[in-house]
Design an enzyme around this catalytic site. Sequence first.
Site, PDB file in Angstrom:
ATOM      1  N   GLU A 157      32.268  -0.653  71.827  1.00 30.78           N
ATOM      2  CA  GLU A 157      33.220  -0.933  70.742  1.00 30.78           C
ATOM      3  C   GLU A 157      33.875   0.385  70.360  1.00 30.78           C
ATOM      4  O   GLU A 157      33.397   1.109  69.506  1.00 30.78           O
ATOM      5  CB  GLU A 157      32.478  -1.545  69.557  1.00 30.78           C
ATOM      6  CG  GLU A 157      31.755  -2.828  69.906  1.00 30.78           C
ATOM      7  CD  GLU A 157      30.319  -2.847  69.411  1.00 30.78           C
ATOM      8  OE1 GLU A 157      29.841  -1.840  68.865  1.00 30.78           O
ATOM      9  OE2 GLU A 157      29.670  -3.886  69.590  1.00 30.78           O
TER      10      GLU A 157
ATOM     11  N   ALA B   6      32.555  12.459  70.544  1.00 26.02           N
ATOM     12  CA  ALA B   6      32.602  12.246  69.092  1.00 26.02           C
ATOM     13  C   ALA B   6      33.397  13.360  68.416  1.00 26.02           C
ATOM     14  O   ALA B   6      34.120  13.120  67.441  1.00 26.02           O
ATOM     15  CB  ALA B   6      31.192  12.175  68.522  1.00 26.02           C
TER      16      ALA B   6
ATOM     17  N   SER C 171      28.221  13.511  72.168  1.00 30.22           N
ATOM     18  CA  SER C 171      28.655  14.412  71.107  1.00 30.22           C
ATOM     19  C   SER C 171      30.023  15.020  71.413  1.00 30.22           C
ATOM     20  O   SER C 171      30.875  15.140  70.529  1.00 30.22           O
ATOM     21  CB  SER C 171      27.620  15.517  70.906  1.00 30.22           C
ATOM     22  OG  SER C 171      28.044  16.427  69.929  1.00 30.22           O
ATOM     23  N   SER C 172      30.254  15.384  72.663  1.00 27.07           N
ATOM     24  CA  SER C 172      31.537  15.992  73.041  1.00 27.07           C
ATOM     25  C   SER C 172      32.701  15.041  72.796  1.00 27.07           C
ATOM     26  O   SER C 172      33.795  15.469  72.416  1.00 27.07           O
ATOM     27  CB  SER C 172      31.520  16.410  74.516  1.00 27.07           C
ATOM     28  OG  SER C 172      30.552  17.409  74.725  1.00 27.07           O
TER      29      SER C 172
END
Length: 193
Positions: free
Chosen positions: A138, A114, A111-112
């Site tokens: 990817e 993203a 999350s950090s």
Amino acid sequence: MRLSDRDIELWIKNKKLVIEPIPNKELIHGVTIDVRLGNEFYTFCNKFNKNIDLSKSRNEISKILKKVMNKKHIIPNDHVFLLKPGMFVLAITLEKIFLPNNLVGWLDGRSSLARLGLMIHATSHRIDPGWGGNIVLEFFNSSNMILSLCPGMLIAAVSFEILSSPSIRPYNIRKNAKYFNQSEVTFSRIDQD
């Protein structure tokens, strides 16, 4: 049912789930194990006509893929790979993972990362029963900032789910197991479909 941190440790200890190198307990949390970034990256050639016509024959697609995917970068551990805005690259995990026939894995980005615009996987976050090797990532930088990626950094997390029964067609026995036992960044093998 997903494996808890306790179960992940037990499966690794009993060699039902193989992860190399064997992870420190600090990398195992709740229902996931953190995986780290390897040092190999592949970028796409910018000088090529960017149309990959997937309706062409296998042979024609293979020729196009060889032209467009040809820049390998090995980054020393104390250096960084600069992922520019809008850039798509393939990378690899430091860890190798080997799943038994009764377990499926799920790869999730952190999350950090993203929140900085880094996408870890385009669409393929399932790790099939019987699959083994280093996971190819990817990466896409959807932000307007350059992101510096360092080999060895925490990059993603993998969770594991027990199947209702062992798979009768696990990945490792398929005729077309295109990505089994990969130990380096592997290009798209869509030409082998």
